[in-house]
Design a protein around this motif. Structure first.
Motif, PDB file in Angstrom:
ATOM      1  N   TYR A  50       0.832  -1.204   0.000  1.00 14.79           N
ATOM      2  CA  TYR A  50       0.000   0.000   0.000  1.00 14.79           C
ATOM      3  C   TYR A  50       0.867   1.255   0.000  1.00 14.79           C
ATOM      4  N   SER A  51       0.355   2.296  -0.638  1.00 16.66           N
ATOM      5  CA  SER A  51       0.951   3.617  -0.446  1.00 16.66           C
ATOM      6  C   SER A  51       0.572   4.105   0.951  1.00 16.66           C
ATOM      7  N   THR A  52       1.115   5.237   1.339  1.00 23.01           N
ATOM      8  CA  THR A  52       0.790   5.793   2.659  1.00 23.01           C
ATOM      9  C   THR A  52      -0.377   6.782   2.595  1.00 23.01           C
ATOM     10  N   THR A  53      -1.059   6.852   1.460  1.00 21.61           N
ATOM     11  CA  THR A  53      -2.091   7.874   1.274  1.00 21.61           C
ATOM     12  C   THR A  53      -3.184   7.809   2.329  1.00 21.61           C
ATOM     13  N   GLN A  54      -3.686   6.619   2.633  1.00 20.53           N
ATOM     14  CA  GLN A  54      -4.790   6.514   3.589  1.00 20.53           C
ATOM     15  C   GLN A  54      -4.377   6.966   4.991  1.00 20.53           C
ATOM     16  N   ASP A  55      -3.159   6.592   5.397  1.00 20.67           N
ATOM     17  CA  ASP A  55      -2.678   7.026   6.710  1.00 20.67           C
ATOM     18  C   ASP A  55      -2.506   8.540   6.752  1.00 20.67           C
ATOM     19  N   ALA A  56      -1.952   9.102   5.675  1.00 25.47           N
ATOM     20  CA  ALA A  56      -1.760  10.553   5.625  1.00 25.47           C
ATOM     21  C   ALA A  56      -3.103  11.278   5.604  1.00 25.47           C
ATOM     22  N   PHE A  57      -4.066  10.719   4.884  1.00 21.89           N
ATOM     23  CA  PHE A  57      -5.403  11.312   4.832  1.00 21.89           C
ATOM     24  C   PHE A  57      -5.973  11.453   6.244  1.00 21.89           C
ATOM     25  N   THR A  58      -5.904  10.371   7.000  1.00 24.50           N
ATOM     26  CA  THR A  58      -6.440  10.408   8.360  1.00 24.50           C
ATOM     27  C   THR A  58      -5.675  11.394   9.232  1.00 24.50           C
ATOM     28  N   ALA A  59      -4.344  11.372   9.140  1.00 22.47           N
ATOM     29  CA  ALA A  59      -3.514  12.234   9.991  1.00 22.47           C
ATOM     30  C   ALA A  59      -3.806  13.706   9.748  1.00 22.47           C
ATOM     31  N   VAL A  60      -3.953  14.090   8.490  1.00 23.38           N
ATOM     32  CA  VAL A  60      -4.212  15.491   8.171  1.00 23.38           C
ATOM     33  C   VAL A  60      -5.618  15.899   8.599  1.00 23.38           C
ATOM     34  N   ARG A  61      -6.591  15.062   8.273  1.00 20.06           N
ATOM     35  CA  ARG A  61      -7.966  15.420   8.617  1.00 20.06           C
ATOM     36  C   ARG A  61      -8.168  15.494  10.127  1.00 20.06           C
ATOM     37  N   CYS A  62      -7.433  14.688  10.890  1.00 14.37           N
ATOM     38  CA  CYS A  62      -7.609  14.695  12.345  1.00 14.37           C
ATOM     39  C   CYS A  62      -7.083  15.968  12.995  1.00 14.37           C
ATOM     40  N   VAL A  63      -6.197  16.687  12.314  1.00 18.58           N
ATOM     41  CA  VAL A  63      -5.747  17.969  12.883  1.00 18.58           C
ATOM     42  C   VAL A  63      -6.326  19.165  12.132  1.00 18.58           C
ATOM     43  N   ASP A  64      -6.917  18.927  10.973  1.00 17.89           N
ATOM     44  CA  ASP A  64      -7.518  20.039  10.227  1.00 17.89           C
ATOM     45  C   ASP A  64      -8.893  20.427  10.759  1.00 17.89           C
ATOM     46  N   ASP A  65      -9.569  19.494  11.432  1.00 16.26           N
ATOM     47  CA  ASP A  65     -10.936  19.745  11.887  1.00 16.26           C
ATOM     48  C   ASP A  65     -11.081  19.373  13.364  1.00 16.26           C
ATOM     49  N   PRO A  66     -11.973  20.033  14.071  1.00  9.50           N
ATOM     50  CA  PRO A  66     -12.244  19.647  15.461  1.00  9.50           C
ATOM     51  C   PRO A  66     -12.739  18.207  15.539  1.00  9.50           C
ATOM     52  N   ARG A  67     -12.297  17.473  16.534  1.00 11.72           N
ATOM     53  CA  ARG A  67     -12.710  16.078  16.675  1.00 11.72           C
ATOM     54  C   ARG A  67     -14.171  15.989  17.097  1.00 11.72           C
ATOM     55  N   VAL A  68     -14.833  14.921  16.675  1.00 12.62           N
ATOM     56  CA  VAL A  68     -16.228  14.667  17.040  1.00 12.62           C
ATOM     57  C   VAL A  68     -16.245  13.597  18.118  1.00 12.62           C
ATOM     58  N   THR A  69     -16.660  13.962  19.321  1.00 10.38           N
ATOM     59  CA  THR A  69     -16.695  13.027  20.444  1.00 10.38           C
ATOM     60  C   THR A  69     -18.104  12.839  21.009  1.00 10.38           C
ATOM     61  N   ASP A  70     -19.065  13.565  20.470  1.00 11.37           N
ATOM     62  CA  ASP A  70     -20.462  13.453  20.905  1.00 11.37           C
ATOM     63  C   ASP A  70     -21.096  12.276  20.156  1.00 11.37           C
ATOM     64  N   LYS A  71     -21.408  11.206  20.876  1.00 14.30           N
ATOM     65  CA  LYS A  71     -21.925  10.007  20.217  1.00 14.30           C
ATOM     66  C   LYS A  71     -23.306  10.236  19.607  1.00 14.30           C
ATOM     67  N   ASN A  72     -24.077  11.116  20.181  1.00 13.06           N
ATOM     68  CA  ASN A  72     -25.369  11.444  19.580  1.00 13.06           C
ATOM     69  C   ASN A  72     -25.177  12.093  18.214  1.00 13.06           C
TER      70      ASN A  72
END
Length: 445
Positions: free
Chosen positions: A306-328
């Protein structure tokens, strides 16, 4: 580049850069920096591809085409790495996310927490790299690159997520911009949940276009009755959630892989024939073509790497946007998504399981907002009416937010510029070369 711009004299990282020289050096304007999106895709490969497409027009003759791999991606070092090839295969074969029971939710969240921990453990410089991987920092890298290339001002072409990168650069360095072409836009003010739902609507629209095309064919895998194609499709793919299809080569086609294959084919009409063949195979309990489409999406080569694209996608998106922790909110998002994209409805109750970003070891460095771009010169946004991944309205909104021009392309595909569509290409090239804005309300088809 500095790993942390707050510590400019501290640890450094490297970026991979490739420059394809202008075809006519005597008429050279400067550099055109390109980003293909993702986040996580390689700019180097994009520069090579675009150079071939642009070699006979003014763009290729008058600009050096420059591709770069953003920090942590592909040839840049250190690179983001979370899962091994074997772990990625196992993750894809596992449809745990379909189980919304308390035990199922706990299992999924354990896997997501483990994924986040592996990203920190396996990425060079660990959490410090993850903390500085976002679009905020890549935009600063671009300004250093602009200077290193010898350009007083930046000319930039960004596709898909690359439009967010271009928007962030425009907000951070508005006086350093010469020209921006942003194709397949992300809405700068849209939160992660609304963006997900809008994308679901986009893919459903593309799926409807595919089925409209399909039912006119005698060999349509979903039949010729327009009113029953969705039911026929769901009857084909939903059983995979209970029992993955054994392909006979040690791999199994999961529900997740089957739907990923369909999504991959909806990015471009050229793949609809392949998708129809794959669905026809699935009716015969075969899944090779759909697995190949899913492998294309995940960038898995025939040897299982595999390329590293999927891992990089997650890493960038996790710091580009506020995390969602509200299960509702998680449940609400899934329910809204299934409502607007019924072809992606697995037929099961929405799960409140949190994703990897909820367990990310560093805080976010970005959030949706209206960009402040005072002093920015005119920009050009291209938006496609049937774009499944970055819906048309997002481009309308971005053009308005930047005070720039909008070119509308009437088609079903993701992005359009330099893909052989004369009306779109002429408008974009004229703008980049001569800084000429297209006619207001320009529509291409």
């Amino acid at each position: 580049m500095p790993l942390d711009y707050a510590k400019p004299d501290g640890q450094t990282i490297t970026l991979g850069v490739l420059r394809m020289p202008a075809g006519d050096g005597s008429q050279r304007i400067g550099s055109l920096v390109v980003n293909p999106g993702g986040p996580g895709a390689s700019g180097l490969a994009t520069a090579v591809r675009l150079a071939g497409q642009a070699k006979n027009n003014d763009l290729g003759k008058r600009f050096d085409l420059v591709g770069f791999d953003p920090r942590g991606i592909n040839s840049s070092e250190p690179s983001i790495r979370c899962l091994t090839d074997q772990e990625r295969d196992a993750q894809r074969a596992d449809d745990d996310e379909l189980d919304s029971s308390p035990a199922g939710v706990a299992k999924v969240e354990g896997e997501q927490r483990d994924y986040a921990n592996k990203c920190a453990a396996r990425t060079g410089d660990g959490t410090e790299m993850l903390a500085n991987i976002g679009t905020r920092d890549v935009a600063k890298d671009m300004d250093v690159l602009r200077s290193a290339l010898g350009d007083e001002k930046l000319s930039y072409l960004g596709y898909s997520y690359g439009t967010r990168l271009g928007t962030t650069y425009a907000e951070t360095f508005p006086n350093n911009v010469r020209a921006l072409v942003l194709d397949g836009a992300l809405d700068p003010q849209q939160g992660v949940v609304d963006e997900l739902v809008a994308q679901g609507q986009g893919f459903q629209k593309a799926f409807n276009s595919f089925t409209d095309w399909c039912v006119k064919r005698q060999d349509c895998a979903l039949g010729q009755d327009r009113g029953s194609v969705l039911r026929n499709y769901l009857n084909l793919v939903r059983p995979l959630g209970d029992r993955a299809l054994d392909l006979g080569d040690g791999r199994k086609l999961s529900y997740s892989d089957a739907t990923t294959a369909v999504v991959q084919a909806l990015y471009a009409q050229e793949l609809w024939e392949t998708l129809n063949n794959g669905l026809a195979e699935l009716k015969r309990q075969r899944g090779t073509t759909l697995m190949l489409l899913a492998d294309t999406y995940y960038e898995r080569d025939p040897d299982g790497r595999y390329s590293t694209t999927q891992d990089a996608f997650t890493a960038v998106r996790c710091v580009d946007d506020p995390r969602v922790t509200d299960k509702n909110l998680v449940v609400e998002a899934q329910e809204r998504y299934k409502q607007v994209a019924p072809f992606l409805d697995d037929g099961r109750p929405a799960s409140p399981a949190l994703d990897a970003c909820a367990f990310w070891p560093v805080p976010n460095t970005g959030s949706p907002h209206l960009p402040k771009v005072q002093g920015l010169p005119p920009t050009l946004v291209i938006s496609t009416t049937g774009d499944p991944a970055t819906p048309y309205q997002a481009g309308v909104n971005l053009a308005k937010a930047l005070g720039g021009s909008l070119v509308t392309y009437e088609a079903t595909q993701h992005t359009a510029f330099l893909q052989g569509h004369k009306c779109v290409d002429d408008a974009g090239i004229d703008y980049l070369v001569r800084l000429k804005q297209p006619a207001p309300g320009l529509r291409c088809s």
